[in-house]
Write a protein that holds these residues in place. Sequence first.
Motif, PDB file in Angstrom:
ATOM      1  N   VAL A   1       0.852  -1.188   0.000  1.00  0.00           N
ATOM      2  CA  VAL A   1       0.000   0.000   0.000  1.00  0.00           C
ATOM      3  C   VAL A   1       0.884   1.233   0.000  1.00  0.00           C
ATOM      4  CG1 VAL A   1      -1.888  -1.129   1.232  1.00  0.00           C
ATOM      5  CG2 VAL A   1      -0.165   0.152   2.521  1.00  0.00           C
ATOM      6  N   LEU A   2       0.336   2.327  -0.505  1.00  0.00           N
ATOM      7  CA  LEU A   2       0.944   3.641  -0.363  1.00  0.00           C
ATOM      8  C   LEU A   2       0.164   4.397   0.698  1.00  0.00           C
ATOM      9  CD1 LEU A   2       1.494   4.785  -4.074  1.00  0.00           C
ATOM     10  CD2 LEU A   2       3.255   4.082  -2.451  1.00  0.00           C
ATOM     11  N   LEU A   3       0.873   5.231   1.467  1.00  0.00           N
ATOM     12  CA  LEU A   3       0.198   6.063   2.461  1.00  0.00           C
ATOM     13  C   LEU A   3       0.994   7.336   2.695  1.00  0.00           C
ATOM     14  CD1 LEU A   3       2.009   5.669   5.260  1.00  0.00           C
ATOM     15  CD2 LEU A   3       0.779   3.514   5.346  1.00  0.00           C
ATOM     16  N   VAL A   4       0.320   8.318   3.250  1.00  0.00           N
ATOM     17  CA  VAL A   4       0.975   9.575   3.628  1.00  0.00           C
ATOM     18  C   VAL A   4       1.358   9.481   5.094  1.00  0.00           C
ATOM     19  CG1 VAL A   4       0.721  12.071   3.863  1.00  0.00           C
ATOM     20  CG2 VAL A   4      -0.289  10.883   1.889  1.00  0.00           C
ATOM     21  N   HIS A   5       2.632   9.738   5.386  1.00  0.00           N
ATOM     22  CA  HIS A   5       3.157   9.537   6.739  1.00  0.00           C
ATOM     23  C   HIS A   5       3.842  10.817   7.228  1.00  0.00           C
ATOM     24  CE1 HIS A   5       6.169   8.273   9.768  1.00  0.00           C
ATOM     25  NE2 HIS A   5       5.278   7.370  10.098  1.00  0.00           N
ATOM     26  N   SER A   6       3.635  11.140   8.497  1.00  0.00           N
ATOM     27  CA  SER A   6       4.300  12.293   9.107  1.00  0.00           C
ATOM     28  C   SER A   6       4.697  11.934  10.530  1.00  0.00           C
ATOM     29  CB  SER A   6       3.380  13.520   9.104  1.00  0.00           C
ATOM     30  OG  SER A   6       2.229  13.277   9.889  1.00  0.00           O
ATOM     31  N   SER A   7       5.566  12.744  11.114  1.00  0.00           N
ATOM     32  CA  SER A   7       6.001  12.514  12.494  1.00  0.00           C
ATOM     33  C   SER A   7       6.390  13.846  13.110  1.00  0.00           C
ATOM     34  CB  SER A   7       7.193  11.550  12.522  1.00  0.00           C
ATOM     35  OG  SER A   7       8.353  12.162  11.983  1.00  0.00           O
ATOM     36  N   THR A   8       6.781  13.815  14.366  1.00  0.00           N
ATOM     37  CA  THR A   8       7.219  15.041  15.033  1.00  0.00           C
ATOM     38  C   THR A   8       8.567  15.505  14.522  1.00  0.00           C
ATOM     39  OG1 THR A   8       8.176  13.702  16.798  1.00  0.00           O
ATOM     40  CG2 THR A   8       5.939  14.542  17.140  1.00  0.00           C
TER      41      THR A   8
ATOM     42  N   ALA B   1       9.499  15.070  11.083  1.00  0.00           N
ATOM     43  CA  ALA B   1       9.459  15.353   9.647  1.00  0.00           C
ATOM     44  C   ALA B   1       8.038  15.585   9.199  1.00  0.00           C
ATOM     45  CB  ALA B   1      10.072  14.198   8.861  1.00  0.00           C
ATOM     46  N   PRO B   2       7.837  16.456   8.208  1.00  0.00           N
ATOM     47  CA  PRO B   2       6.483  16.678   7.659  1.00  0.00           C
ATOM     48  C   PRO B   2       6.059  15.483   6.822  1.00  0.00           C
ATOM     49  CG  PRO B   2       8.106  17.922   6.423  1.00  0.00           C
ATOM     50  CD  PRO B   2       8.851  17.300   7.570  1.00  0.00           C
ATOM     51  N   ALA B   3       4.874  15.591   6.249  1.00  0.00           N
ATOM     52  CA  ALA B   3       4.285  14.448   5.536  1.00  0.00           C
ATOM     53  C   ALA B   3       5.069  14.079   4.298  1.00  0.00           C
ATOM     54  CB  ALA B   3       2.836  14.772   5.169  1.00  0.00           C
ATOM     55  N   ASP B   4       5.202  12.766   4.084  1.00  0.00           N
ATOM     56  CA  ASP B   4       5.761  12.235   2.846  1.00  0.00           C
ATOM     57  C   ASP B   4       4.960  10.991   2.466  1.00  0.00           C
ATOM     58  OD1 ASP B   4       6.831   9.930   4.257  1.00  0.00           O
ATOM     59  OD2 ASP B   4       8.449  11.226   4.937  1.00  0.00           O
ATOM     60  N   ILE B   5       5.257  10.447   1.299  1.00  0.00           N
ATOM     61  CA  ILE B   5       4.555   9.246   0.835  1.00  0.00           C
ATOM     62  C   ILE B   5       5.466   8.045   1.068  1.00  0.00           C
ATOM     63  CG2 ILE B   5       3.507   8.076  -1.123  1.00  0.00           C
ATOM     64  CD1 ILE B   5       2.813  10.765  -2.276  1.00  0.00           C
ATOM     65  N   ARG B   6       4.912   7.013   1.673  1.00  0.00           N
ATOM     66  CA  ARG B   6       5.669   5.806   1.950  1.00  0.00           C
ATOM     67  C   ARG B   6       4.996   4.578   1.380  1.00  0.00           C
ATOM     68  NH1 ARG B   6       8.383   6.145   8.022  1.00  0.00           N
ATOM     69  NH2 ARG B   6       9.496   8.104   7.691  1.00  0.00           N
ATOM     70  N   LEU B   7       5.821   3.570   1.126  1.00  0.00           N
ATOM     71  CA  LEU B   7       5.352   2.294   0.597  1.00  0.00           C
ATOM     72  C   LEU B   7       5.353   1.259   1.691  1.00  0.00           C
ATOM     73  CD1 LEU B   7       4.596   0.642  -1.969  1.00  0.00           C
ATOM     74  CD2 LEU B   7       7.044   0.174  -2.210  1.00  0.00           C
TER      75      LEU B   7
END
Length: 402
Positions: free
Chosen positions: A387-394, A396-402
């Motif tokens: 799956v692809l999803l949009v991921h963010s954390s404290t 780093a800002p949002a990016d697309i991950r596999l």
Amino acid sequence: MRGFSSASVLLALICLAVLSAGSNLRPLDIKTFHSLNRVGAPVVSPNQRLALFTTSYYSQAENKNAAFISCLDIDSGNITRLTEDRPGTVVTNPLWFDQDTIGYLKRGALYRQALQTDGAASVVFAPPVSISNVNYRANQSLLTFMAAVYPNCTLMESAAAKQRAAQRPDSAMVYDNLWARHWNEWMTPEKASVFTAPVARADEQWTVGRETSLAAMLPHTADPLTRWAVDDYAVSPSGSSLAFVVRPPTDNMTWSTNVDIYLAATGGGARPRLLTGRVGGAASAPAFSWDGQRLAWLQMETAGYEADINRIYIYTLATRETVAVAYDWDASPHALAWSRDNRALYAVVSSRGRNIVVEVDAVTGKRRELTSDGSAGAVRSVDARRVLLVHSSTEAPADIRL
């Protein structure tokens, strides 16, 4: 990240300013924050090898917003920008017309463009009113979209009614109910509806036919200010069926939290079928399985509650049976997506101050967490295992991950 391919790759780095060691380090101030790129949800291609996504940013120097579309090669992680990225140019709603042609909204019109950097773009549809949430089904040559229109009006008729209203010498409105204002907006006769329109493709000449409002056959109340309004919709992979989320009118709209889901044939003709009539709470997030045989959605069951727990319901189109899945789950999902093999749902739920993705078996309700760190959302199935999803954390800002 558990549950994904071992080649978990950072696919879209969206920070404009790369902070290196030494004197280049600096605090994250408000100007830097607003200048960061922000990515949108991925849109997977028909052959499941590519994905489109938007990147938006704000230019401090020119005081303008911008949004552009890029294409991601899912296997290699390579990213190619497809539309111009200058401040003031906003391109949204990426979609696939076919494997070699993309589409998007720009300045109120729907464009098509060959799959190449800064390729020549041409207008497919220039509607007289604003449209949104545009989808295309190639096997039906069918366009679906949402638009706010006046009661029982076509897009053209609604545009004319809006122009006449703008010529009034005053803006006074008379309300005979308490549904006069919703948050920061006054209620107007224009209400969102969902439309379908055929697309005729003859080489380079594309023509969009007359639109059909699928909500038009629902019974309307006398007061146009409280009539039906469509919140969202999903169209089946085959393009033959469409499910839309609608808030039915009542005598006291301010206290009602009832939101229903209707199922309609995209060809129109028959009255849409109510799927949530036995439940008085709010329904949301309809999602068709990839084989088109089932429809899932989220359902609050208690009337009058705006923060009730969301349950997962699945409706089988052939048998017209509805079942609840994972009913013992104490989490409240707020988004759903089907796996490509139609065996599971990917649910986004809040957990300990972040959003995580949980795989839910569509029959047994058995659950498995797929993400553990950061916050995830906008899940899109690539194949049976990825799956692809949009991921963010404290960090780093949002990016697309596999």
